[in-house]
Design a protein around this motif. Sequence first.
Motif, PDB file in Angstrom:
ATOM      1  N   ILE A   1      50.073  30.935  44.133  1.00 57.25           N
ATOM      2  CA  ILE A   1      50.747  29.637  44.125  1.00 57.25           C
ATOM      3  C   ILE A   1      51.898  29.766  43.138  1.00 57.25           C
ATOM      4  O   ILE A   1      51.673  29.916  41.933  1.00 57.25           O
ATOM      5  N   SER A   2      53.109  29.731  43.633  1.00 58.39           N
ATOM      6  CA  SER A   2      54.299  29.947  42.807  1.00 58.39           C
ATOM      7  C   SER A   2      54.337  28.981  41.622  1.00 58.39           C
ATOM      8  O   SER A   2      54.231  27.767  41.795  1.00 58.39           O
ATOM      9  N   GLY A   3      54.445  29.545  40.431  1.00 60.76           N
ATOM     10  CA  GLY A   3      54.572  28.741  39.219  1.00 60.76           C
ATOM     11  C   GLY A   3      53.281  28.095  38.742  1.00 60.76           C
ATOM     12  O   GLY A   3      53.303  27.283  37.831  1.00 60.76           O
ATOM     13  N   ASP A   4      52.160  28.414  39.367  1.00 67.17           N
ATOM     14  CA  ASP A   4      50.889  27.801  38.986  1.00 67.17           C
ATOM     15  C   ASP A   4      49.843  28.883  38.729  1.00 67.17           C
ATOM     16  O   ASP A   4      49.051  29.231  39.610  1.00 67.17           O
ATOM     17  N   PHE A   5      49.848  29.395  37.509  1.00 64.57           N
ATOM     18  CA  PHE A   5      48.916  30.466  37.144  1.00 64.57           C
ATOM     19  C   PHE A   5      47.469  30.006  37.273  1.00 64.57           C
ATOM     20  O   PHE A   5      46.631  30.704  37.845  1.00 64.57           O
ATOM     21  N   VAL A   6      47.157  28.825  36.762  1.00 73.03           N
ATOM     22  CA  VAL A   6      45.784  28.317  36.794  1.00 73.03           C
ATOM     23  C   VAL A   6      45.333  28.079  38.231  1.00 73.03           C
ATOM     24  O   VAL A   6      44.215  28.443  38.618  1.00 73.03           O
ATOM     25  N   GLY A   7      46.192  27.504  39.053  1.00 74.60           N
ATOM     26  CA  GLY A   7      45.859  27.267  40.457  1.00 74.60           C
ATOM     27  C   GLY A   7      45.595  28.563  41.203  1.00 74.60           C
ATOM     28  O   GLY A   7      44.660  28.666  41.995  1.00 74.60           O
ATOM     29  N   THR A   8      46.417  29.584  40.922  1.00 74.97           N
ATOM     30  CA  THR A   8      46.224  30.899  41.533  1.00 74.97           C
ATOM     31  C   THR A   8      44.896  31.487  41.099  1.00 74.97           C
ATOM     32  O   THR A   8      44.118  31.985  41.924  1.00 74.97           O
ATOM     33  N   LEU A   9      44.607  31.414  39.813  1.00 83.68           N
ATOM     34  CA  LEU A   9      43.343  31.949  39.284  1.00 83.68           C
ATOM     35  C   LEU A   9      42.144  31.232  39.904  1.00 83.68           C
ATOM     36  O   LEU A   9      41.155  31.867  40.282  1.00 83.68           O
ATOM     37  N   LEU A  10      42.230  29.918  40.043  1.00 83.66           N
ATOM     38  CA  LEU A  10      41.132  29.158  40.655  1.00 83.66           C
ATOM     39  C   LEU A  10      40.915  29.573  42.113  1.00 83.66           C
ATOM     40  O   LEU A  10      39.777  29.701  42.563  1.00 83.66           O
ATOM     41  N   LYS A  11      42.010  29.794  42.856  1.00 82.00           N
ATOM     42  CA  LYS A  11      41.874  30.249  44.241  1.00 82.00           C
ATOM     43  C   LYS A  11      41.227  31.634  44.303  1.00 82.00           C
ATOM     44  O   LYS A  11      40.426  31.914  45.189  1.00 82.00           O
ATOM     45  N   ILE A  12      41.569  32.494  43.338  1.00 82.02           N
ATOM     46  CA  ILE A  12      41.007  33.849  43.315  1.00 82.02           C
ATOM     47  C   ILE A  12      39.495  33.792  43.123  1.00 82.02           C
ATOM     48  O   ILE A  12      38.749  34.538  43.760  1.00 82.02           O
ATOM     49  N   ILE A  13      39.027  32.894  42.262  1.00 82.55           N
ATOM     50  CA  ILE A  13      37.577  32.809  42.035  1.00 82.55           C
ATOM     51  C   ILE A  13      36.876  31.917  43.060  1.00 82.55           C
ATOM     52  O   ILE A  13      35.674  31.722  43.001  1.00 82.55           O
ATOM     53  N   GLY A  14      37.660  31.384  44.032  1.00 76.24           N
ATOM     54  CA  GLY A  14      37.061  30.678  45.156  1.00 76.24           C
ATOM     55  C   GLY A  14      37.042  29.173  45.059  1.00 76.24           C
ATOM     56  O   GLY A  14      36.322  28.510  45.802  1.00 76.24           O
TER      57      GLY A  14
ATOM     58  N   GLU B   1      37.724  21.756  48.865  1.00 78.50           N
ATOM     59  CA  GLU B   1      36.428  22.281  49.301  1.00 78.50           C
ATOM     60  C   GLU B   1      35.488  22.637  48.162  1.00 78.50           C
ATOM     61  O   GLU B   1      34.351  23.039  48.412  1.00 78.50           O
ATOM     62  N   GLY B   2      35.936  22.561  46.922  1.00 76.87           N
ATOM     63  CA  GLY B   2      35.112  22.997  45.802  1.00 76.87           C
ATOM     64  C   GLY B   2      35.046  24.515  45.788  1.00 76.87           C
ATOM     65  O   GLY B   2      36.008  25.184  46.145  1.00 76.87           O
ATOM     66  N   PHE B   3      33.903  25.066  45.390  1.00 78.06           N
ATOM     67  CA  PHE B   3      33.749  26.525  45.364  1.00 78.06           C
ATOM     68  C   PHE B   3      33.300  27.023  46.720  1.00 78.06           C
ATOM     69  O   PHE B   3      32.274  26.616  47.243  1.00 78.06           O
ATOM     70  N   LYS B   4      34.081  27.891  47.292  1.00 79.53           N
ATOM     71  CA  LYS B   4      33.779  28.507  48.579  1.00 79.53           C
ATOM     72  C   LYS B   4      34.417  29.889  48.567  1.00 79.53           C
ATOM     73  O   LYS B   4      35.589  30.041  48.866  1.00 79.53           O
ATOM     74  N   LEU B   5      33.642  30.877  48.175  1.00 77.81           N
ATOM     75  CA  LEU B   5      34.154  32.227  48.015  1.00 77.81           C
ATOM     76  C   LEU B   5      34.085  32.978  49.337  1.00 77.81           C
ATOM     77  O   LEU B   5      33.011  33.188  49.890  1.00 77.81           O
ATOM     78  N   GLU B   6      35.248  33.323  49.853  1.00 77.55           N
ATOM     79  CA  GLU B   6      35.329  34.106  51.083  1.00 77.55           C
ATOM     80  C   GLU B   6      36.231  35.297  50.829  1.00 77.55           C
ATOM     81  O   GLU B   6      37.260  35.172  50.188  1.00 77.55           O
ATOM     82  N   GLY B   7      35.847  36.438  51.320  1.00 73.44           N
ATOM     83  CA  GLY B   7      36.713  37.598  51.264  1.00 73.44           C
ATOM     84  C   GLY B   7      36.306  38.660  50.277  1.00 73.44           C
ATOM     85  O   GLY B   7      36.474  38.500  49.077  1.00 73.44           O
ATOM     86  N   LEU B   8      35.743  39.723  50.806  1.00 70.43           N
ATOM     87  CA  LEU B   8      35.429  40.930  50.046  1.00 70.43           C
ATOM     88  C   LEU B   8      35.939  42.103  50.875  1.00 70.43           C
ATOM     89  O   LEU B   8      35.933  42.051  52.095  1.00 70.43           O
ATOM     90  N   ALA B   9      36.366  43.161  50.219  1.00 72.26           N
ATOM     91  CA  ALA B   9      36.816  44.364  50.920  1.00 72.26           C
ATOM     92  C   ALA B   9      36.018  45.549  50.389  1.00 72.26           C
ATOM     93  O   ALA B   9      36.088  45.862  49.198  1.00 72.26           O
ATOM     94  N   ILE B  10      35.275  46.185  51.270  1.00 67.44           N
ATOM     95  CA  ILE B  10      34.387  47.281  50.879  1.00 67.44           C
ATOM     96  C   ILE B  10      35.138  48.386  50.148  1.00 67.44           C
ATOM     97  O   ILE B  10      34.588  49.031  49.254  1.00 67.44           O
ATOM     98  N   ASN B  11      36.410  48.589  50.491  1.00 69.01           N
ATOM     99  CA  ASN B  11      37.200  49.638  49.842  1.00 69.01           C
ATOM    100  C   ASN B  11      37.208  49.459  48.324  1.00 69.01           C
ATOM    101  O   ASN B  11      37.035  50.422  47.582  1.00 69.01           O
ATOM    102  N   GLY B  12      37.430  48.237  47.870  1.00 61.63           N
ATOM    103  CA  GLY B  12      37.454  47.963  46.435  1.00 61.63           C
ATOM    104  C   GLY B  12      36.103  48.184  45.790  1.00 61.63           C
ATOM    105  O   GLY B  12      36.016  48.701  44.675  1.00 61.63           O
ATOM    106  N   GLY B  13      35.045  47.812  46.485  1.00 64.27           N
ATOM    107  CA  GLY B  13      33.698  48.034  45.964  1.00 64.27           C
ATOM    108  C   GLY B  13      33.394  49.512  45.815  1.00 64.27           C
ATOM    109  O   GLY B  13      32.806  49.943  44.818  1.00 64.27           O
ATOM    110  N   ILE B  14      33.803  50.304  46.796  1.00 65.29           N
ATOM    111  CA  ILE B  14      33.551  51.746  46.740  1.00 65.29           C
ATOM    112  C   ILE B  14      34.370  52.395  45.625  1.00 65.29           C
ATOM    113  O   ILE B  14      33.856  53.238  44.879  1.00 65.29           O
TER     114      ILE B  14
END
Length: 170
Positions: A57-70, A75-88
Amino acid sequence: ICILTGIILACVLGVREAKKFGISSNIILDGVLICVPLAIVGARLYYVFTSWDKFYISGDFVGTLLKIIGYSESEGFKLEGLAINGGIIVAILFVIIYCKVRKVNVFQIFDLLAPGLLIGQICGRWGNFFNQEAHGAVTTLESLQAWHLPKFIIEGMNIDGMYYHPTFLY
């Protein structure tokens, strides 16, 4: 549920196989307790960085961080999106460091972990099927029937009225 099943099965196999390598089961269990959460974070971060436009979110560090943690206000907290490559990637780095600290042969541990990675992939792919995600291209009912697939798989590949190729099977 499918990923957790894969983790448990891989852990049980790892502990069983560790005895054959002369490695204490505590080495495996301690490693799993640290590695799994780190790998989940790595899988999330990899997904975020490869889909940055969904989170930034341009110019919104906190908003971007909140979206990253879901979190989203709608919608509140709704975590979607994992990539196995990063886990490996994170798991490999962790195992190398962990083996150095615990003075265990890293190649033995990788040999020991390889079947567990396959088990995790197999269980995780069934999760993709149940969630109707990570499928192949659009196909036809006739094409799926020609593969002699079980009826529940064919029905599961009918997503929003279109049939998709069941890539999770291979």
